[in-house]
Design a protein around this motif. Structure first.
Motif, PDB file in Angstrom:
ATOM      1  N   MET A  58     -17.286 -31.724  34.330  1.00 39.07           N
ATOM      2  CA  MET A  58     -18.351 -30.752  34.600  1.00 39.07           C
ATOM      3  C   MET A  58     -19.440 -30.789  33.530  1.00 39.07           C
ATOM      4  SD  MET A  58     -16.250 -27.406  35.950  1.00 39.07           S
ATOM      5  CE  MET A  58     -17.678 -26.517  36.622  1.00 39.07           C
ATOM      6  N   LYS A  59     -19.048 -31.079  32.297  1.00 38.43           N
ATOM      7  CA  LYS A  59     -19.962 -31.019  31.162  1.00 38.43           C
ATOM      8  C   LYS A  59     -21.213 -31.875  31.344  1.00 38.43           C
ATOM      9  CE  LYS A  59     -20.671 -29.798  26.771  1.00 38.43           C
ATOM     10  NZ  LYS A  59     -21.776 -28.880  26.730  1.00 38.43           N
ATOM     11  N   PRO A  60     -21.090 -33.173  31.697  1.00 40.27           N
ATOM     12  CA  PRO A  60     -22.315 -33.972  31.818  1.00 40.27           C
ATOM     13  C   PRO A  60     -23.202 -33.561  32.988  1.00 40.27           C
ATOM     14  CG  PRO A  60     -20.365 -35.325  32.260  1.00 40.27           C
ATOM     15  CD  PRO A  60     -19.890 -33.976  31.866  1.00 40.27           C
ATOM     16  N   LEU A  61     -22.665 -32.754  33.876  1.00 42.43           N
ATOM     17  CA  LEU A  61     -23.467 -32.274  35.000  1.00 42.43           C
ATOM     18  C   LEU A  61     -24.186 -30.972  34.653  1.00 42.43           C
ATOM     19  CD1 LEU A  61     -21.061 -33.062  37.970  1.00 42.43           C
ATOM     20  CD2 LEU A  61     -23.071 -34.342  37.218  1.00 42.43           C
ATOM     21  N   GLY A  62     -24.019 -30.517  33.417  1.00 47.06           N
ATOM     22  CA  GLY A  62     -24.764 -29.358  32.946  1.00 47.06           C
ATOM     23  C   GLY A  62     -24.195 -28.010  33.330  1.00 47.06           C
ATOM     24  N   PHE A  63     -22.944 -27.969  33.751  1.00 50.88           N
ATOM     25  CA  PHE A  63     -22.332 -26.684  34.062  1.00 50.88           C
ATOM     26  C   PHE A  63     -22.073 -25.925  32.768  1.00 50.88           C
ATOM     27  CE2 PHE A  63     -21.221 -29.024  37.945  1.00 50.88           C
ATOM     28  CZ  PHE A  63     -21.573 -28.090  38.908  1.00 50.88           C
ATOM     29  N   SER A  64     -22.308 -24.628  32.787  1.00 54.57           N
ATOM     30  CA  SER A  64     -22.091 -23.789  31.610  1.00 54.57           C
ATOM     31  C   SER A  64     -20.605 -23.469  31.457  1.00 54.57           C
ATOM     32  CB  SER A  64     -22.873 -22.480  31.757  1.00 54.57           C
ATOM     33  OG  SER A  64     -22.289 -21.677  32.782  1.00 54.57           O
ATOM     34  N   LEU A  65     -20.230 -22.963  30.291  1.00 55.19           N
ATOM     35  CA  LEU A  65     -18.844 -22.553  30.066  1.00 55.19           C
ATOM     36  C   LEU A  65     -18.444 -21.461  31.055  1.00 55.19           C
ATOM     37  CD1 LEU A  65     -18.630 -22.500  26.158  1.00 55.19           C
ATOM     38  CD2 LEU A  65     -17.786 -24.257  27.724  1.00 55.19           C
ATOM     39  N   ASP A  66     -19.358 -20.548  31.353  1.00 56.54           N
ATOM     40  CA  ASP A  66     -19.046 -19.488  32.326  1.00 56.54           C
ATOM     41  C   ASP A  66     -18.813 -20.068  33.718  1.00 56.54           C
ATOM     42  OD1 ASP A  66     -19.096 -17.402  30.492  1.00 56.54           O
ATOM     43  OD2 ASP A  66     -21.219 -16.942  30.852  1.00 56.54           O
ATOM     44  N   MET A  68     -17.764 -23.115  34.334  1.00 49.97           N
ATOM     45  CA  MET A  68     -16.471 -23.798  34.258  1.00 49.97           C
ATOM     46  C   MET A  68     -15.336 -22.786  34.407  1.00 49.97           C
ATOM     47  SD  MET A  68     -17.107 -26.385  31.083  1.00 49.97           S
ATOM     48  CE  MET A  68     -18.512 -27.478  31.040  1.00 49.97           C
ATOM     49  N   ARG A  69     -15.460 -21.684  33.706  1.00 41.48           N
ATOM     50  CA  ARG A  69     -14.446 -20.627  33.764  1.00 41.48           C
ATOM     51  C   ARG A  69     -14.304 -20.098  35.194  1.00 41.48           C
ATOM     52  NH1 ARG A  69     -16.542 -18.087  30.032  1.00 41.48           N
ATOM     53  NH2 ARG A  69     -15.365 -18.985  28.334  1.00 41.48           N
ATOM     54  N   LEU A  71     -15.068 -21.637  38.084  1.00 48.51           N
ATOM     55  CA  LEU A  71     -14.434 -22.636  38.945  1.00 48.51           C
ATOM     56  C   LEU A  71     -12.936 -22.724  38.665  1.00 48.51           C
ATOM     57  CD1 LEU A  71     -14.465 -24.909  41.048  1.00 48.51           C
ATOM     58  CD2 LEU A  71     -14.940 -26.488  39.155  1.00 48.51           C
ATOM     59  N   LEU A  72     -12.564 -22.766  37.408  1.00 48.61           N
ATOM     60  CA  LEU A  72     -11.151 -22.862  37.053  1.00 48.61           C
ATOM     61  C   LEU A  72     -10.370 -21.639  37.528  1.00 48.61           C
ATOM     62  CD1 LEU A  72     -11.554 -24.427  33.512  1.00 48.61           C
ATOM     63  CD2 LEU A  72     -10.540 -25.542  35.520  1.00 48.61           C
ATOM     64  N   ALA A  73     -10.976 -20.464  37.437  1.00 52.51           N
ATOM     65  CA  ALA A  73     -10.305 -19.255  37.918  1.00 52.51           C
ATOM     66  C   ALA A  73     -10.080 -19.338  39.427  1.00 52.51           C
ATOM     67  CB  ALA A  73     -11.125 -18.011  37.563  1.00 52.51           C
ATOM     68  N   ALA A  74     -11.074 -19.836  40.143  1.00 49.26           N
ATOM     69  CA  ALA A  74     -10.943 -19.955  41.602  1.00 49.26           C
ATOM     70  C   ALA A  74      -9.871 -20.975  41.974  1.00 49.26           C
ATOM     71  CB  ALA A  74     -12.294 -20.345  42.221  1.00 49.26           C
ATOM     72  N   THR A  75      -9.890 -22.127  41.315  1.00 47.02           N
ATOM     73  CA  THR A  75      -8.890 -23.143  41.653  1.00 47.02           C
ATOM     74  C   THR A  75      -7.492 -22.720  41.194  1.00 47.02           C
ATOM     75  OG1 THR A  75      -9.445 -24.431  39.667  1.00 47.02           O
ATOM     76  CG2 THR A  75     -10.532 -25.056  41.733  1.00 47.02           C
ATOM     77  N   ASP A  76      -7.415 -22.016  40.070  1.00 43.33           N
ATOM     78  CA  ASP A  76      -6.113 -21.499  39.621  1.00 43.33           C
ATOM     79  C   ASP A  76      -5.525 -20.564  40.674  1.00 43.33           C
ATOM     80  OD1 ASP A  76      -6.314 -22.850  37.221  1.00 43.33           O
ATOM     81  OD2 ASP A  76      -6.791 -21.065  36.025  1.00 43.33           O
ATOM     82  N   ARG A  77      -6.376 -19.701  41.190  1.00 42.90           N
ATOM     83  CA  ARG A  77      -5.909 -18.732  42.192  1.00 42.90           C
ATOM     84  C   ARG A  77      -5.484 -19.451  43.476  1.00 42.90           C
ATOM     85  NH1 ARG A  77      -3.247 -14.765  43.627  1.00 42.90           N
ATOM     86  NH2 ARG A  77      -4.187 -13.119  44.846  1.00 42.90           N
ATOM     87  N   LEU A  78      -6.280 -20.426  43.904  1.00 44.37           N
ATOM     88  CA  LEU A  78      -5.934 -21.179  45.109  1.00 44.37           C
ATOM     89  C   LEU A  78      -4.655 -21.992  44.936  1.00 44.37           C
ATOM     90  CD1 LEU A  78      -9.498 -22.406  46.120  1.00 44.37           C
ATOM     91  CD2 LEU A  78      -8.013 -20.917  47.497  1.00 44.37           C
ATOM     92  N   ASP A  79      -4.439 -22.498  43.724  1.00 48.61           N
ATOM     93  CA  ASP A  79      -3.278 -23.343  43.455  1.00 48.61           C
ATOM     94  C   ASP A  79      -2.045 -22.562  43.016  1.00 48.61           C
ATOM     95  OD1 ASP A  79      -4.915 -25.509  44.017  1.00 48.61           O
ATOM     96  OD2 ASP A  79      -5.282 -25.999  41.905  1.00 48.61           O
ATOM     97  N   PHE A  99     -19.597 -25.010  44.154  1.00 48.99           N
ATOM     98  CA  PHE A  99     -19.567 -25.901  42.991  1.00 48.99           C
ATOM     99  C   PHE A  99     -19.645 -27.358  43.419  1.00 48.99           C
ATOM    100  CE2 PHE A  99     -17.981 -22.176  40.685  1.00 48.99           C
ATOM    101  CZ  PHE A  99     -18.703 -22.299  39.507  1.00 48.99           C
ATOM    102  N   GLU A 100     -18.976 -27.692  44.517  1.00 46.81           N
ATOM    103  CA  GLU A 100     -19.023 -29.065  45.013  1.00 46.81           C
ATOM    104  C   GLU A 100     -20.453 -29.436  45.404  1.00 46.81           C
ATOM    105  OE1 GLU A 100     -19.054 -32.376  47.767  1.00 46.81           O
ATOM    106  OE2 GLU A 100     -19.411 -30.318  48.394  1.00 46.81           O
ATOM    107  N   GLU A 101     -21.139 -28.530  46.087  1.00 49.62           N
ATOM    108  CA  GLU A 101     -22.537 -28.785  46.470  1.00 49.62           C
ATOM    109  C   GLU A 101     -23.429 -28.928  45.239  1.00 49.62           C
ATOM    110  OE1 GLU A 101     -23.723 -25.658  49.141  1.00 49.62           O
ATOM    111  OE2 GLU A 101     -22.192 -26.200  50.612  1.00 49.62           O
ATOM    112  N   ALA A 102     -23.232 -28.049  44.261  1.00 48.71           N
ATOM    113  CA  ALA A 102     -24.025 -28.125  43.025  1.00 48.71           C
ATOM    114  C   ALA A 102     -23.760 -29.437  42.310  1.00 48.71           C
ATOM    115  CB  ALA A 102     -23.704 -26.941  42.118  1.00 48.71           C
ATOM    116  N   ALA A 103     -22.508 -29.859  42.268  1.00 47.64           N
ATOM    117  CA  ALA A 103     -22.162 -31.127  41.615  1.00 47.64           C
ATOM    118  C   ALA A 103     -22.844 -32.290  42.322  1.00 47.64           C
ATOM    119  CB  ALA A 103     -20.643 -31.316  41.587  1.00 47.64           C
TER     120      ALA A 103
END
Length: 134
Positions: A58-66, A68-69, A71-79, A99-103
């Protein structure tokens, strides 16, 4: 130490992230070591490495730490394996889809920038080959 746990140096080598960067992600709450050794060393699992790889991508695509947090919270919940109400599952999937569209947009922008940089480098090369030797 269990063979399923890795120390931070091995994780750094596998993820190509510096120790400092991994510690920073821990300080910001993005990745928490799964365990600590008796000596207090951070211990990571394959799941922790996978999480760091998401962040690294995510970092080289310019996503902020927030972001990233989020997206990770959403995937954690789904998983999580926990049953989710349909409306929550739909909301989480929409969030991940956003997030996929933004990426995809950011990748396209980077491809455009790369093409322009390659054109510039080719122009310089061409110009250098036209300069007579002295």
């Amino acid at each position: 130490m269990s063979s399923e746990h890795m120390q931070i140096g091995e994780v750094a080598a596998r993820t190509e992230l510096s120790l400092r960067t991994i510690r920073h992600y821990e300080e910001t709450g993005l990745v928490i070591p799964s365990a600590r050794s008796q000596g207090g060393f951070r211990l990571y699992t394959e799941s922790d490495v996978a999480r760091l790889m998401v962040i690294r991508r995510m970092k080289p695509l310019g996503f902020s730490l927030d972001e990233m947090r989020e997206l990770l919270a959403a995937t954690d919940r789904l998983d999580s394996g926990d049953p989710l109400p349909a409306d929550e599952r739909t909301l989480l999937l929409e969030r991940v889809g956003g997030f996929e569209e933004a990426a995809q947009r950011r990748v396209a922008d980077l491809r455009t920038q790369l093409a322009r940089a390659e054109e510039f480098a080719a122009t310089l090369h061409e110009r250098l080959t036209r300069i007579p030797a002295s």
